[in-house]
Design a protein around this motif. Structure first.
Motif, short mmCIF file in Angstrom:
data_model
loop_
_atom_site.label_atom_id
_atom_site.label_comp_id
_atom_site.label_asym_id
_atom_site.label_seq_id
_atom_site.Cartn_x
_atom_site.Cartn_y
_atom_site.Cartn_z
N PRO A 21 17.02 58.09 33.98
CA PRO A 21 18.47 57.95 33.96
C PRO A 21 19.06 58.10 32.55
O PRO A 21 18.34 57.95 31.57
N ASN A 22 20.34 58.41 32.50
CA ASN A 22 21.07 58.49 31.24
C ASN A 22 22.29 57.59 31.34
O ASN A 22 22.85 57.41 32.42
N GLY A 23 22.70 57.01 30.21
CA GLY A 23 23.87 56.15 30.24
C GLY A 23 23.90 55.15 29.11
O GLY A 23 23.07 55.18 28.20
N THR A 24 24.86 54.24 29.20
CA THR A 24 25.06 53.23 28.16
C THR A 24 23.98 52.15 28.26
O THR A 24 23.64 51.70 29.35
N ILE A 25 23.48 51.74 27.11
CA ILE A 25 22.38 50.77 27.05
C ILE A 25 22.91 49.35 27.03
O ILE A 25 23.84 49.02 26.28
N ARG A 26 22.28 48.51 27.85
CA ARG A 26 22.44 47.05 27.73
C ARG A 26 21.03 46.47 27.62
O ARG A 26 20.21 46.68 28.52
N VAL A 27 20.75 45.75 26.56
CA VAL A 27 19.41 45.25 26.29
C VAL A 27 19.14 43.98 27.09
O VAL A 27 19.93 43.02 27.04
N VAL A 28 18.04 43.97 27.83
CA VAL A 28 17.60 42.78 28.57
C VAL A 28 16.63 41.97 27.71
O VAL A 28 16.80 40.77 27.52
N ASP A 29 15.61 42.63 27.19
CA ASP A 29 14.68 42.01 26.24
C ASP A 29 14.06 43.12 25.40
O ASP A 29 14.56 44.25 25.41
N GLY A 30 12.97 42.81 24.71
CA GLY A 30 12.43 43.77 23.76
C GLY A 30 11.81 45.02 24.36
O GLY A 30 11.57 45.99 23.64
#
Length: 231
Positions: A21-30
């Motif tokens: 997938p491509n898109g905006t990143i939201r970090v969950v963990d490392g």
């Protein structure tokens, strides 16, 4: 025949990796991010769990897992990811190699000492980890248990607690980062520490009243005068 072979090779490669997938990143963990609406487990890296603690004889226990998550957010939160998926894991997450601003996210995290090369799933970042270790970058400059070992220790502790509960005993409360058991023999002459996975680890009980204790690292245990159990 050559044309058929080329078409066959292309079909095989197509089943191994897929764009997106491509898109905006939201970090969950490392090592886990959301890319748009898709949860992505980054390929061939392993980062500390968010609740994982680090520390050794020279430094107190600290929340290294949360620190890694926050550093990852500083670098990649809100940026655009371009990913190539390679698999789906047992939790239903897409496994993928992703880049942001032309940088391989997995390689960047391993190079900065925020994650480890997960060699069970690929050697992609082996050299990046070795470079970080040599220069003591990030986690390599601290007392850190590998994420895989931490998860294993948590499972062992949970199983021990279940057995203790079955015997109507109160489970031992331990710091999640300090899973090494320092045991003293009945005559008080031998001080031995047991690592998760060793033969007598699960059966060993810690009595702080008698001077026994938990350790966060083998170096800490040896410095305190304990020796490693032979089995």
């Amino acid at each position: 025949m050559l044309r058929i072979a080329l078409v066959t090779a292309a079909l095989v490669l197509g089943t191994m990796a897929h764009a997106g997938p491509n898109g905006t990143i939201r970090v969950v963990d490392g090592d886990t991010i959301k890319v748009g609406d898709t949860t992505v487990r980054l390929h061939a890296i392993d980062a500390p769990e968010v609740d994982q603690m680090c520390g050794d004889a020279q430094s107190p226990a600290w929340l290294c897992g949360a620190w890694v998550r926050d550093k990852t957010r500083e670098m990649f939160e809100g940026r655009t990811a371009r990913c190539t998926s390679t698999d789906t894991d047992r939790y239903g997450r897409v496994v993928a190699k992703c880049s942001a601003n032309g940088r391989d996210i997995g390689e960047t995290l391993v190079s900065e000492g925020l994650a480890f090369a997960y060699r069970d799933y690929g050697m992609d970042y082996d050299l990046a980890e070795k470079g970080a270790a040599v220069t003591a970058r990030g986690l390599h400059g601290t007392g850190v248990m590998s994420p895989a070992a931490f998860r294993s220790a948590q499972r062992d502790a949970a199983q021990t607690d279940q057995r203790q509960a079955a015997r109507n005993t109160v489970p031992e409360a331990i710091n999640p980062a300090c899973v090494i058991k320092g045991n003293i023999s009945r005559n008080g002459e031998s001080r031995i520490y047991h690592l998760p996975g060793q033969r007598h680890y699960d059966d060993t009980r810690i009595s702080e009243h008698n001077g026994e204790r938990w350790f966060c690292s083998e170096a800490e245990a040896r410095a305190a005068g304990w020796r490693k159990a032979r089995k």
